[in-house]
Design a protein around this motif. Structure first.
Motif, PDB file in Angstrom:
ATOM      1  N   GLU A 226      -3.867   2.135   0.105  1.00 20.41           N
ATOM      2  CA  GLU A 226      -4.763   0.990  -0.126  1.00 20.41           C
ATOM      3  C   GLU A 226      -4.054  -0.314   0.246  1.00 20.41           C
ATOM      4  O   GLU A 226      -4.695  -1.235   0.759  1.00 20.41           O
ATOM      5  N   VAL A 253      -6.009   6.161   0.772  1.00 12.80           N
ATOM      6  CA  VAL A 253      -5.493   6.760  -0.452  1.00 12.80           C
ATOM      7  C   VAL A 253      -5.163   5.613  -1.407  1.00 12.80           C
ATOM      8  O   VAL A 253      -4.169   4.909  -1.239  1.00 12.80           O
ATOM      9  N   TRP A 257      -0.858   1.352  -6.177  1.00  6.87           N
ATOM     10  CA  TRP A 257       0.353   0.576  -5.944  1.00  6.87           C
ATOM     11  C   TRP A 257       0.811   0.617  -4.489  1.00  6.87           C
ATOM     12  O   TRP A 257       0.663   1.637  -3.821  1.00  6.87           O
ATOM     13  N   ALA A 258       1.352  -0.499  -4.021  1.00  8.10           N
ATOM     14  CA  ALA A 258       1.996  -0.599  -2.712  1.00  8.10           C
ATOM     15  C   ALA A 258       3.412  -1.104  -3.000  1.00  8.10           C
ATOM     16  O   ALA A 258       3.624  -2.300  -3.155  1.00  8.10           O
TER      17      ALA A 258
HETATM   18 MG   LIG Z   1      -0.725   2.603  -2.455  1.00  7.16          MG
END
Ligand SMILES: [Mg+2]
Ligand SMILES: Cc1ncc(C[n+]2csc(CCOP(=O)(O)OP(=O)(O)O)c2C)c(N)n1
Length: 434
Positions: A226, A253, A257-258
């Motif tokens: 994302e 997906v 969190w990134a």
């Molecule tokens: Mg992520």
């Protein structure tokens, strides 16, 4: 100033307004905070309508803000999205998911033991890659991110080859040129993983357009996180996919969190990621990413649609990144440990296991036995790969090979750089023979 000179003013007077404020998203929970997910709208399994695969894109749009779910809290498969898979297929998916988890655990430990420099787990997200691999044909082309190792494992790529790559050893098919875990497996329809996020989206769309131009029957699919969906490449890919009705399935997906940035920084506070399909006029589905059957059904729906020249689909898989971003990350520094414990969609392996047990097709004992077998399978593959060397033991490929295989003929400026690098190395480290 004389009257009549200067700019003509036509705008409204501004009036006495408060100063503008910039909004900067902030995650709900930080380390130590109590987590409460009651704000999440988790609909009952089985309640989401399943439009015909040949429907108008707009008929899917209510599903972009819904959540397609098949497995209910009792472990039953319910509703129109139930793909009605036979127990054999369900057990195969369960086994592949458990193998992926066992592999991740062992490789993570290998990094801590200095056998490689880097590893990324997919814990909690195994259903997405494994169910998608099962819903696709083996020769459909996958443009993955770094968290779809489950697809490679589901397609039967040898674990030893994966580990050779992770160790960058003598037998590494990529000759130590890629970051560990950035596999490339043409024979398995698995495009080279790129560290430059989101590049795989336009590549997948382009590949699928080429497949259509050639009159082939293979479709393409791609996966991004994302966070990566905030990249310009995402939007370019969506435009091309929509304009040319490309035979592609584009997956986001959404694991919340990134690295240490929460999904709000990619737009997640405003609407769902699946809802972006609406703006491009393509089909969109939002799926419980920890529900193996829902993921399978959504991918099957979208793949059938693409294969029948009915156009692209954007699927958001709603899930949670259960562990750190990579071995270089410590999530305890930025998020509450309770997030994982409280995650309302549970664990994908436990949920599929419960389903098989409810069907009378599985048991706790068989599961424990399977886990032992898989741990042994991974251990044996690790030992086998270690015979070819580990990363910590220095170079495994002759130095000069780093300049080879990219261009058919090395351009003059790289030729010069290669010669200079080789000369320099011989001068500084004459003891190195290769
Ligand atoms: Mg992520
Ligand atoms: C173009 C680009 N920008 C930044 C990075 C650094 N980076 C690597 S992974 C990552 C986070 C990606 O998060 P997400 O897309 O949500 O995927 P996830 O790791 O959650 O699977 C970032 C910012 C990069 N590799 N490439």
């Amino acid at each position: 100033m004389e009257m009549g000179e200067g700019p003509v003013r036509t705008g409204k007077p501004r009036g006495n307004l408060p100063p503008l404020e910039l909004y900067v998203p902030e995650p709900r929970y930080r380390p130590g905070d109590t987590v409460d997910y009651s704000h999440l709208d988790i609909p009952e399994a089985g309640r989401q309508p399943r439009p015909d695969e040949a429907c108008e894109a707009r008929e899917t749009w209510p599903l972009t803000t819904d959540l397609i779910r098949v497995l209910d809290d009792e472990g039953s498969a319910v509703g129109p999205w139930n793909p009605n898979l036979d127990p054999e297929t369900l057990r195969r998916m369960l086994r592949t998911m458990a193998l992926t988890r066992a592999f991740d655990d062992r490789m993570y430990r290998g990094q801590r033991q200095g056998k490689t420099s880097f590893y990324m787990k997919s814990t909690g997200e195994e259903a997405i890659s494994v169910a998608c691999a099962h819903a696709l044909a083996d020769d459909d082309m996958v443009f993955p991110s770094y968290r779809q190792q489950g697809i490679l494992i589901a397609r039967g790529y040898p674990l030893v080859d994966m580990i050779n790559q992770i160790y960058s050893n003598r037998a590494d098919r990529l000759k130590g040129r890629q970051l560990p875990i950035m596999y490339s497996a043409r024979d398995y329809g698995f495009f080279t993983i790129s560290g430059n996020l989101a590049t795989q989206f336009p590549q997948a769309v382009g590949w699928s357009m080429a497949s259509a131009i050639k009159g082939d029957t293979r479709i393409a699919t791609s996966f991004i996180g994302e966070g990566s969906s905030a990249e310009g490449d995402f939007h370019a890919a969506m435009t091309f996919a929509a304009v040319y009705n490309a035979p592609v399935v584009l997956n986001i997906v959404n694991n919340q969190w990134a690295i240490s940035s929460f999904s709000g920084f990619a737009g997640g506070e405003r609407t769902t990621f699946a809802a972006r399909a609406v703006g491009y006029g393509i089909a969109g589905l939002r799926v419980d990413g920890n529900d193996t059957l829902a993921v399978y059904a959504a991918m099957e729906w979208a793949a059938n649609r693409a294969r029948a020249n009915l156009g692209p689909t954007l699927i958001e898989h709603f899930t949670y990144r259960a562990e750190g971003h990579s071995t270089s990350d410590d999530p305890a520094a930025y998020r509450s440990a309770q997030e994982r414990e409280e995650w309302p969609l549970g664990d994908p392996i436990s949920r599929l296991k419960a389903h098989l047990i409810a069907l009378g097709e599985w048991s706790d004992d068989r599961h424990a036995e399977m886990d032992r077998e898989l741990a042994e399978e991974v251990r044996a593959a690790t030992k086998e790969a270690e015979k070819n060397g580990i990363l910590g033991h220095g170079f495994h490929h002759p130095f000069h090979t780093m300049f080879e295989d990219v261009f058919e003929e090395l351009p003059w400026h790289l030729q010069e750089q290669a010669e200079q690098a080789i000369r320099e190395r011989q001068t500084k480290w004459p003891e190195w023979k290769e």
